[in-house]
Motif scaffolding. Structure first.
Motif, PDB file in Angstrom:
ATOM      1  N   ASN A 899      42.730  38.809 110.995  1.00  0.00           N
ATOM      2  CA  ASN A 899      41.704  38.995 112.024  1.00  0.00           C
ATOM      3  C   ASN A 899      41.740  40.382 112.636  1.00  0.00           C
ATOM      4  O   ASN A 899      40.704  40.955 112.980  1.00  0.00           O
ATOM      5  CB  ASN A 899      41.843  37.943 113.125  1.00  0.00           C
ATOM      6  CG  ASN A 899      41.545  36.542 112.608  1.00  0.00           C
ATOM      7  OD1 ASN A 899      40.872  36.389 111.586  1.00  0.00           O
ATOM      8  ND2 ASN A 899      42.035  35.529 113.305  1.00  0.00           N
ATOM      9  N   PHE A 900      42.951  40.941 112.801  1.00  0.00           N
ATOM     10  CA  PHE A 900      43.059  42.227 113.474  1.00  0.00           C
ATOM     11  C   PHE A 900      42.858  43.410 112.513  1.00  0.00           C
ATOM     12  O   PHE A 900      42.798  44.555 112.949  1.00  0.00           O
ATOM     13  CB  PHE A 900      44.429  42.354 114.164  1.00  0.00           C
ATOM     14  CG  PHE A 900      44.483  41.660 115.486  1.00  0.00           C
ATOM     15  CD1 PHE A 900      44.003  42.285 116.632  1.00  0.00           C
ATOM     16  CD2 PHE A 900      44.988  40.378 115.602  1.00  0.00           C
ATOM     17  CE1 PHE A 900      44.053  41.658 117.855  1.00  0.00           C
ATOM     18  CE2 PHE A 900      45.029  39.738 116.824  1.00  0.00           C
ATOM     19  CZ  PHE A 900      44.565  40.376 117.963  1.00  0.00           C
ATOM     20  N   ASN A 901      42.780  43.163 111.205  1.00  0.00           N
ATOM     21  CA  ASN A 901      42.480  44.218 110.239  1.00  0.00           C
ATOM     22  C   ASN A 901      43.458  45.391 110.356  1.00  0.00           C
ATOM     23  O   ASN A 901      43.063  46.536 110.595  1.00  0.00           O
ATOM     24  CB  ASN A 901      41.037  44.708 110.443  1.00  0.00           C
ATOM     25  CG  ASN A 901      40.576  45.556 109.265  1.00  0.00           C
ATOM     26  OD1 ASN A 901      41.113  45.454 108.153  1.00  0.00           O
ATOM     27  ND2 ASN A 901      39.593  46.401 109.512  1.00  0.00           N
ATOM     28  N   PHE A 902      44.785  45.100 110.213  1.00  0.00           N
ATOM     29  CA  PHE A 902      45.796  46.136 110.326  1.00  0.00           C
ATOM     30  C   PHE A 902      45.835  47.007 109.075  1.00  0.00           C
ATOM     31  O   PHE A 902      45.279  46.677 108.021  1.00  0.00           O
ATOM     32  CB  PHE A 902      47.178  45.494 110.546  1.00  0.00           C
ATOM     33  CG  PHE A 902      47.325  44.861 111.890  1.00  0.00           C
ATOM     34  CD1 PHE A 902      47.425  45.654 113.015  1.00  0.00           C
ATOM     35  CD2 PHE A 902      47.343  43.483 112.043  1.00  0.00           C
ATOM     36  CE1 PHE A 902      47.567  45.099 114.266  1.00  0.00           C
ATOM     37  CE2 PHE A 902      47.475  42.914 113.284  1.00  0.00           C
ATOM     38  CZ  PHE A 902      47.582  43.713 114.412  1.00  0.00           C
ATOM     39  N   ASP A 903      46.559  48.134 109.218  1.00  0.00           N
ATOM     40  CA  ASP A 903      46.729  49.064 108.098  1.00  0.00           C
ATOM     41  C   ASP A 903      48.162  49.042 107.567  1.00  0.00           C
ATOM     42  O   ASP A 903      48.378  49.303 106.386  1.00  0.00           O
ATOM     43  CB  ASP A 903      46.371  50.486 108.554  1.00  0.00           C
ATOM     44  CG  ASP A 903      44.944  50.571 109.042  1.00  0.00           C
ATOM     45  OD1 ASP A 903      44.036  50.674 108.214  1.00  0.00           O
ATOM     46  OD2 ASP A 903      44.741  50.500 110.287  1.00  0.00           O
ATOM     47  N   ILE A 929      56.882  42.314 101.748  1.00  0.00           N
ATOM     48  CA  ILE A 929      56.197  43.391 101.031  1.00  0.00           C
ATOM     49  C   ILE A 929      55.069  42.820 100.172  1.00  0.00           C
ATOM     50  O   ILE A 929      53.941  43.350 100.136  1.00  0.00           O
ATOM     51  CB  ILE A 929      57.202  44.170 100.159  1.00  0.00           C
ATOM     52  CG1 ILE A 929      58.210  44.905 101.054  1.00  0.00           C
ATOM     53  CG2 ILE A 929      56.485  45.157  99.248  1.00  0.00           C
ATOM     54  CD1 ILE A 929      59.382  45.501 100.314  1.00  0.00           C
ATOM     55  N   SER A 930      55.342  41.704  99.503  1.00  0.00           N
ATOM     56  CA  SER A 930      54.325  41.070  98.650  1.00  0.00           C
ATOM     57  C   SER A 930      53.147  40.593  99.485  1.00  0.00           C
ATOM     58  O   SER A 930      51.976  40.730  99.078  1.00  0.00           O
ATOM     59  CB  SER A 930      54.942  39.894  97.890  1.00  0.00           C
ATOM     60  OG  SER A 930      56.008  40.332  97.075  1.00  0.00           O
ATOM     61  N   MET A 931      53.439  40.021 100.663  1.00  0.00           N
ATOM     62  CA  MET A 931      52.379  39.550 101.549  1.00  0.00           C
ATOM     63  C   MET A 931      51.513  40.713 102.014  1.00  0.00           C
ATOM     64  O   MET A 931      50.276  40.624 102.064  1.00  0.00           O
ATOM     65  CB  MET A 931      52.985  38.839 102.755  1.00  0.00           C
ATOM     66  CG  MET A 931      51.952  38.280 103.721  1.00  0.00           C
ATOM     67  SD  MET A 931      52.731  37.536 105.157  1.00  0.00           S
ATOM     68  CE  MET A 931      53.469  38.988 105.871  1.00  0.00           C
ATOM     69  N   ALA A 932      52.162  41.847 102.350  1.00  0.00           N
ATOM     70  CA  ALA A 932      51.410  43.022 102.794  1.00  0.00           C
ATOM     71  C   ALA A 932      50.489  43.508 101.691  1.00  0.00           C
ATOM     72  O   ALA A 932      49.304  43.834 101.921  1.00  0.00           O
ATOM     73  CB  ALA A 932      52.382  44.117 103.216  1.00  0.00           C
ATOM     74  N   LYS A 933      50.988  43.557 100.454  1.00  0.00           N
ATOM     75  CA  LYS A 933      50.155  43.987  99.326  1.00  0.00           C
ATOM     76  C   LYS A 933      48.966  43.056  99.137  1.00  0.00           C
ATOM     77  O   LYS A 933      47.827  43.482  98.896  1.00  0.00           O
ATOM     78  CB  LYS A 933      50.987  44.028  98.041  1.00  0.00           C
ATOM     79  CG  LYS A 933      51.942  45.213  97.958  1.00  0.00           C
ATOM     80  CD  LYS A 933      52.692  45.181  96.629  1.00  0.00           C
ATOM     81  CE  LYS A 933      53.613  46.395  96.508  1.00  0.00           C
ATOM     82  NZ  LYS A 933      54.360  46.383  95.235  1.00  0.00           N
ATOM     83  N   GLY A 934      49.244  41.753  99.259  1.00  0.00           N
ATOM     84  CA  GLY A 934      48.180  40.775  99.088  1.00  0.00           C
ATOM     85  C   GLY A 934      47.084  40.928 100.115  1.00  0.00           C
ATOM     86  O   GLY A 934      45.919  40.612  99.851  1.00  0.00           O
TER      87      GLY A 934
END
Length: 979
Positions: A899-903, A929-934
């Protein structure tokens, strides 16, 4: 019933019984084992007296073994042992059934009882055992009487003179003795031992021969008994018995092998019996005299204290007291209250009947008073009743007149005269008569109640208003005539205001006899005694005029919260001061509860201010219903409430009320058809424990409330000294932070963020440092939390953004270079912070918003405040990038990340430090790390300190790394050199 301790002791005594029996039978016994000194008899009787009948088997076994040691057969040994035990049981039975025997042997009577039963027991056991011995052929007929006498002498000696040793020395009597007394006893016994060795074993015979002067030892027995009591006497007797037997065994001292003295015909048993009797007789006599002397001293002390107490009572009785000697006709005593009221002392009445002429100088008045007094005195003497009170105008020593009610009674040849000063009472009655006439004549309705609200008097105007007769009203509660209608749901504030301030004014509905009600303006005032306690409440009831309505409105606006109707800060402080004054007089406690609603701003932001106002009203109603009528609930601003609990007999009572308030506040509140749950954080301080004035106690309760919030909210915390110290420290830090902002003591350090694939520095994080004037560098962990609580975080955050933008503008940096700065939840949640002003700073410094990465915590992600959400959305639309800081330590949710559309997400250093290729932490980091990539986010690993960690992160596909492996945070010039 056997006990472990008694079994062990009885076993040891049984062993001693067997050993001593064997020794005496082998070395000091004659025909059929008869011995004139039979120590085991004393051991056996002592054990049964101390531990009870049930321990006879131990003595029986010990006696049997002893007889076997002398060469007797089993059957005969058991018979003799049984006869001895029977005699001992007889002795114990006689002591328990027919005497009040004290086994501690504290009196001569106890010792006489022991001697008597010992004789009977010895006779019983001797009759039995001599029959057994004669039947076994061990006693020749011609020697039967000699053996009988010697056997009985030995048993009697043991029970009469050895049993006292066990009884007296049993227990820990020595613990009550001083160390000096024990040392003196030990030294005395040592000297006695040396003397005994000289007398009984012939020590130093070549220098001094005392083997023929054994009775010298009696002098030692006498001294030890006098100074050390029966314990010392029995210890000395034990040494004496042991030395006598071994001396007789050696045959060179005072006793020969035949147990007879040398010189002289006295047998050993008589000598030792005399020594024991002397020691006990002297020690018990001295002890008896000492007890009687102590009892007399105690009785004298009690009598003296009683007399002193009586004198104090007479001296402090608030009644005039005097004594008159009927023979000498002199007033010879007056108590202090007599002197205080009238001024006279006893010496003022130096001649007979001086009282009359001094107290009543007017001769005519004196004659009438004397005549009436004598008449009542004669009647009192005839009936035996105290003299009927006679009220007189008595002249004081200073010439003033007081009204005294006199009475008297006769005690032997003396008259005790007593009086009560009724001057003020009569004056008050006169004033009351005048006042009563005034209030009855008044046109307005008047009502007088006692301190508890019970009606004492009403005037005719009030009776006409209500149609009630005075007899219908007297004794009833004033609150009973008030009608709770027409929006007047409760009059509890009347009671609270009267208790704390002594007055109240306002409109109220007054009931009438026909069940109607009239709206009236009521003014209530209190009268107080000299101690400040209320005596009466005077109520004036009048018409509600426009002027009075205006006055009530002004009073309401000045003292009450317009939203909740609760007292405001001003009225609360006024009541608090009054409560403290009352508590000082009554020696009771006052508790103040400072409460702040948890997360109320979030409710306001998410559901609107109207909803928040309704919630505050609901909370106010609930708080008011949970405390006593005499307590005050006030709203002092925003979502902060104060509860004052007065007249607490014990401070602990506050704890019960606090827990009940906390419990019931957590129950849901219905607002606009919605169930709302709210909790509160409470701080409590207590008068007089924590302070003596309202402002101090309120401040301390506020500090305790903040401590409760720090512990996780929805709790309560009592004020402690540590909270005061902490609050003082925080206040000092806040003052220093303000000065630091003014004097520009803050500076930014920069830590590079490395791209793991290329190894280039593509980003950096700006970290604030506080450099004090003395050069000390303070890390943010020491002051950021305090800055957040105080609200200074907004100014500090603005400064950090300005400095960061200035840094980016001042130096030529790579085009893709971004700078990360930290943003706190309280910073964005504050209405002092402006996202618009931040965007204007980007324009001012001509820096694109894409160059700044705002790092927010997971807690801010969960904050549903519309203010926070709007600010984040506004900055994101302008181009600012966002990163989730300390990822994995809070309560992140995938929905929040989306929802917050982070970078970026920054993986907390706690997961990086223990990182090993095959460890559990590696799996967690890989999952992040995998979650961030996803989700299309870049990952940044914090706290990288080793090459092994960097390589593992690169393998997992982590984008960036930050930590001491690459560089510590550096000042701007050093960071630029690193670039």
């Amino acid at each position: 019933m056997y006990t472990k301790d008694a079994v062990i002791k009885a076993t040891l005594w049984a062993i001693a019984h067997a050993a001593i029996s064997t020794f005496l039978l082998n070395y000091f016994s004659g025909t059929a084992g008869a011995s004139s000194i039979w120590i085991p008899a004393g051991i056996g009787l002592g054990v049964l007296i101390l531990y009870g009948y049930q321990y006879w088997p131990f003595i029986f076994i010990g006696a049997t073994v002893g007889e076997l040691g002398a060469g007797h057969e089993w059957l005969l040994a058991m018979k003799i042992a049984g006869g001895a035990v029977i005699g001992m049981i007889v002795a114990v039975a006689l002591l328990r059934r027919f005497t009040k025997f004290d086994q501690q042997l504290e009196t001569l009577k106890d010792y006489a009882c022991l001697l008597l039963v010992s004789f009977i027991a010895a006779l019983v056991s001797t009759l039995i055992n001599t029959q057994f011995l004669a039947a076994a052929g061990l006693i020749p007929p011609e020697k039967f009487m000699a053996v009988f006498g010697k056997w009985m002498t030995g048993d009697f000696f043991g029970m009469a003179f050895l049993t006292p040793v066990l009884l007296v020395l049993n227990g820990a009597w020595y613990k009550s003795w001083t160390r000096l007394r024990l040392l003196c006893l030990s030294f005395s016994l040592f000297l006695a031992f040396i003397l005994g060795q000289v007398i009984f074993l012939g020590w130093f015979k070549s220098y001094i021969d005392l083997t023929g002067r054994g009775y010298v030892y009696f002098f030692v027995v006498l001294l030890v008994s006098l100074y050390f009591g029966r314990q010392g006497a029995m210890l000395l007797f034990s040494i004496m018995v042991t030395q006598s037997i071994f001396g007789a065994y050696s045959g060179i001292g005072f006793f020969g092998p035949d147990l007879m003295t040398r010189p002289g015909p006295s047998p050993t048993w008589a000598y030792l019996a005399s020594a024991c009797s002397l020691g006990l007789a002297v020690s018990l006599t001295v002890s008896s005299f000492k007890r009687k002397n102590d009892d007399l001293s105690l009785a004298a002390e009690v009598l003296e204290k009683s007399e002193q107490r009586f004198r104090e009572i007479v001296a402090n009785t608030p009644i005039l007291l005097a004594t008159y000697d009927a023979k000498s006709r002199l007033t010879d005593y007056v108590n202090p209250h007599f002197t205080k009221v009238l001024g006279y002392v006893a010496s003022d009445f130096a001649f007979p009947d001086a009282w009359w002429t001094i107290a009543y100088p007017d001769s005519e008045y004196r004659k009438s008073i004397q005549a009436e007094w004598n008449l009542r005195a004669d009647e009192s003497q005839k009936t035996g009743e105290p003299l009927t009170f006679l009220e007189t105008q008595t002249t004081c020593k200073d010439g003033s007149i007081k009204l005294i009610n006199w009475g008297s009674y006769f005690a032997a040849d003396r008259m005790v005269i007593y009086g009560v000063d009724v001057t003020e009472q009569r004056r008050a009655e006169e004033v009351l008569q005048v006042t009563s006439a005034v209030y009855r004549a008044m046109g307005e309705e008047v009502l007088i109640c006692d301190a508890d609200g019970a009606i004492l008097m009403v005037n005719d105007a009030f009776q006409m208003l209500t149609s009630f007769d005075s007899k219908d009203l007297l004794g009833k509660s004033f609150s009973g005539i008030l009608v709770k209608r027409h929006r007047a749901s409760s009059y509890s504030d009347i009671h609270t205001s009267l208790e704390t301030m002594g007055r109240w004014e306002g409109q109220a509905w007054v009931s009438r006899k026909n069940d109607e009600a009239v709206l009236k303006f009521i003014s209530i005032y209190s009268t107080f005694d000299e101690h400040g306690l209320p005596l009466q409440r005077v109520m004036l009831i009048s018409e509600v005029t426009n002027q009075r309505k205006a006055r009530e409105l002004i009073n309401q606006q000045a003292n009450f919260d317009p939203l909740t109707g609760l007292p405001n800060r001003r009225l609360m402080l006024d009541r608090f001061d009054q409560l403290i004054k009352r508590a000082m007089r009554s020696k009771r406690s006052v508790a103040v509860i400072y409460m702040d609603l948890d997360n109320f701003k979030d409710i306001n932001d998410s559901r609107g201010h109207d909803f928040g106002d309704q919630l505050l009203k609901g909370v106010a109603t609930r708080l008011r219903s949970e405390v006593r009528e005499t307590d005050t609930v006030a709203r002092i601003g925003g979502d902060e409430f104060v509860i004052l609990l007065g007249e607490l007999e014990r401070p602990e009572i506050a704890d019960l009320i606090v827990r009940e308030v906390s419990k019931n506040l957590a129950e849901p509140i219905l607002i606009n058809q919605q169930m709302v749950y709210v909790t509160g954080s409470m701080g409590i301080s207590i008068y007089p424990t924590d302070g003596n004035d309202a402002k101090t106690l309120l401040l301390q309760a506020d500090q305790a409330m903040y401590a409760a919030k720090a512990q996780g909210r929805n709790s309560f915390q009592y004020f402690t000294q540590s909270l005061q110290i902490n609050a003082s420290y925080r206040a000092g830090v806040i003052a220093e932070l303000r000065k630091a902002l003014e004097q520009k003591q803050f500076e930014l350090h920069f830590q590079p963020i490395i791209h793991l694939e290329t190894g280039a520095i593509s980003h950096a994080e700006a970290l604030i440092r506080w450099r004090k004037p003395n050069g000390e560098l303070i890390l943010p962990s020491a002051f950021i939390e305090i800055a957040e609580e105080s609200g200074l975080i907004v100014e500090i955050g603005d400064w950090v953004l300005r400095e960061s933008l200035a840094f980016l503008k001042s130096f030529e940096l790579p085009p893709e270079f971004t700078l990360a700065i930290n943003v706190s939840a309280s910073q964005f949640n504050s209405n002092q912070h402006s996202a618009v002003s931040w965007l204007s700073l980007f324009e001012e410094y001509e820096i694109p918003p894409q160059s700044i990465v705002l790092e927010i915590t997971e807690r801010m992600m969960l904050n549903q405040s519309q203010r926070v959400i709007r600010k984040i959305a506004m900055l994101q639309e302008a181009g600012c990038k966002f990163s989730v800081d300390d990822f994995g330590t809070g309560y992140s949710s995938l929905a929040s990340l989306k929802n917050f559309n982070f970078d970026f997400i920054k993986i907390d250093a706690e997961f990086i430090r223990p990182l090993k290729p095959d460890g559990q932490d590696a799996a967690l980091v890989f999952a992040m790390i995998s979650m961030a990539k996803g989700l299309g986010l870049s990952s940044v690993a914090e706290g990288v300190e080793t090459q092994e960690q960097a390589e593992a992160l690169a393998v997992m596909g982590c984008t960036y790394a930050q930590g001491y492996l690459y560089s510590k945070p550096l000042p701007a010039d050093e960071f630029l050199r690193l670039l």
